[in-house]
Motif scaffolding. Structure first.
Motif, PDB file in Angstrom:
ATOM      1  N   MET A  89       0.833  -1.213   0.000  1.00 14.24           N
ATOM      2  CA  MET A  89       0.000   0.000   0.000  1.00 14.24           C
ATOM      3  C   MET A  89       0.861   1.255   0.000  1.00 14.24           C
ATOM      4  SD  MET A  89      -3.284  -1.072   2.387  1.00 14.24           S
ATOM      5  CE  MET A  89      -2.457  -1.987   3.680  1.00 14.24           C
ATOM      6  N   TRP A 134      -8.018   0.084  -1.102  1.00 15.51           N
ATOM      7  CA  TRP A 134      -7.353  -0.367  -2.316  1.00 15.51           C
ATOM      8  C   TRP A 134      -8.070  -1.493  -3.057  1.00 15.51           C
ATOM      9  CZ3 TRP A 134      -3.781   2.682  -4.194  1.00 15.51           C
ATOM     10  CH2 TRP A 134      -3.102   3.521  -3.325  1.00 15.51           C
ATOM     11  N   THR A 138      -7.654  -1.550  -7.441  1.00 14.03           N
ATOM     12  CA  THR A 138      -6.599  -2.406  -7.979  1.00 14.03           C
ATOM     13  C   THR A 138      -7.229  -3.737  -8.401  1.00 14.03           C
ATOM     14  OG1 THR A 138      -6.126  -3.370  -5.809  1.00 14.03           O
ATOM     15  CG2 THR A 138      -4.849  -1.417  -6.438  1.00 14.03           C
TER      16      THR A 138
END
Length: 350
Positions: A89, A134, A138
């Protein structure tokens, strides 16, 4: 040209030492070689390699394929998925170009998480942060090397959880070809202004999708599938690891379906001092009884006959035919002999 960032987050814990990590090194080299020859990938794909054990680090920063040279992989102690995710991250925050009014940003990063064992820490906080910040921005593909991985955690990270049957070198070759093909198809998808995420067709003999509803094993903070012992060579002072793999034997009560657990020697391997850098030194010491271990290696560094001698300080080193041996950990000189019965030995997290 908008970039398609590809991240490899690779478990380099002690259980990967030996043939598995060598196959990963060769596989990554073949991926890069193939992508450099692909007209779509060479234009769009950027690659970074991150590793994690007890600690995590970047061994190849995000860069163009044309500038990429495959690295050697270190080995570390422990399997801290939380530090691996945390470092991933951090890299995403630092490197991904976001879309603004003035420019088009990167395509959604694709992340290949490769792991073969059970996390040796509490990963819940890192997983929660991943899911909040995230997961949707992603494309994460979590790949279990073998059947010993804690799948319950991987299924929290992504819906793309795959099982790689890492039985031999040919399977590794086929697996990394599948990764290469998936990156190629994604780069073509980008060129066609599509999603930028297209996994190649799966060969179930090599890699298969995990049933997310399947019951998984409970979380433990030590890898129960392997026993790894950390040692030093008495003569060269170099560290080395002894790896044992779990085997099940019939017990005297096998008629009742009971079995006993033991660990058979898989090999002894030299490592360099980066092993300590990538190991979590804050964890408690774990023990294994010598009667649970099958086999003892020679020293992989100097060839001493016995690689599993234990000093009064509790650390492991090799000994030869000398009358007095010197512990490379604490410099104690002593005579060594063999004793009857089992005794406890310090083990790593695996």
């Amino acid at each position: 040209m908008r970039r398609l960032p590809i991240y490899f987050l690779i478990d380099i814990s002690e259980s990967m030492i030996g043939e598995p990590i060598q196959n990963v090194e060769e596989g990554l080299a073949n991926i890069i070689k193939a992508l450099k020859a692909d007209p779509y990938a060479i234009e769009t794909v950027w690659v970074s390699i991150l590793v994690f054990a007890g600690q995590a680090k970047t061994i190849v920063p995000l860069q163009e394929i044309a500038d990429f040279y495959p690295p050697r992989f270190p080995i570390g102690g422990g399997t801290s998925l939380s530090k691996g995710l945390g470092h991933l991250m951090y890299e995403l925050r630092s490197n991904i170009i976001k879309t603004t009014h003035e420019q088009k940003g990167d395509w959604k990063p694709i992340i290949f998480l490769l792991t073969d064992g059970v996390p040796t820490d509490d990963s819940r906080t890192a997983i929660q942060e991943w899911k909040q910040n995230w997961q949707k921005s992603t494309n994460l593909v979590a790949i279990s090397f073998g059947q010993e991985t804690d799948l319950s955690l991987l299924t929290e990270l992504t819906e793309n959880v795959l099982m790689f049957n890492n039985s031999d070198t040919a399977q590794y070759t086929a697996f990394f070809k599948w990764v290469t093909d998936s990156i190629k198809t994604s780069s073509v998808s980008v060129d066609n202004s599509a999603s930028g995420f297209e996994l190649a067709k799966l060969d179930d003999k090599v890699i298969s999708k995990i049933d997310l509803n399947k019951k998984t094993i409970p979380q433990e903070y030590i890898d129960p599938n392997y026993v790894v012992l950390a040692a030093k060579c008495q003569n060269t002072k170099r560290p080395y690891l002894m790896k044992y793999k779990k085997v099940l034997n019939d017990s005297p009560f096998s008629d009742l379906g009971l079995q006993t657990v033991a660990y058979r020697l898989n090999g002894a391997f030299q490592v360099d001092n980066s092993y300590y850098e990538l190991s979590d030194q804050s964890v408690n010491s774990f023990k294994i009884n010598s009667e649970e271990l099958i086999g003892a290696p020679t020293c992989p560094s100097c060839g001493n006959q016995y690689g599993l001698a234990i000093c009064s300080c509790g650390k492991i080193h090799c000994i030869g035919e000398e009358e007095y041996s010197t512990c490379p950990w604490c410099d104690t000189k002593a005579q060594y002999g063999t004793g009857g019965g089992g005794f406890d030995i310090n083990r790593t997290q695996g």
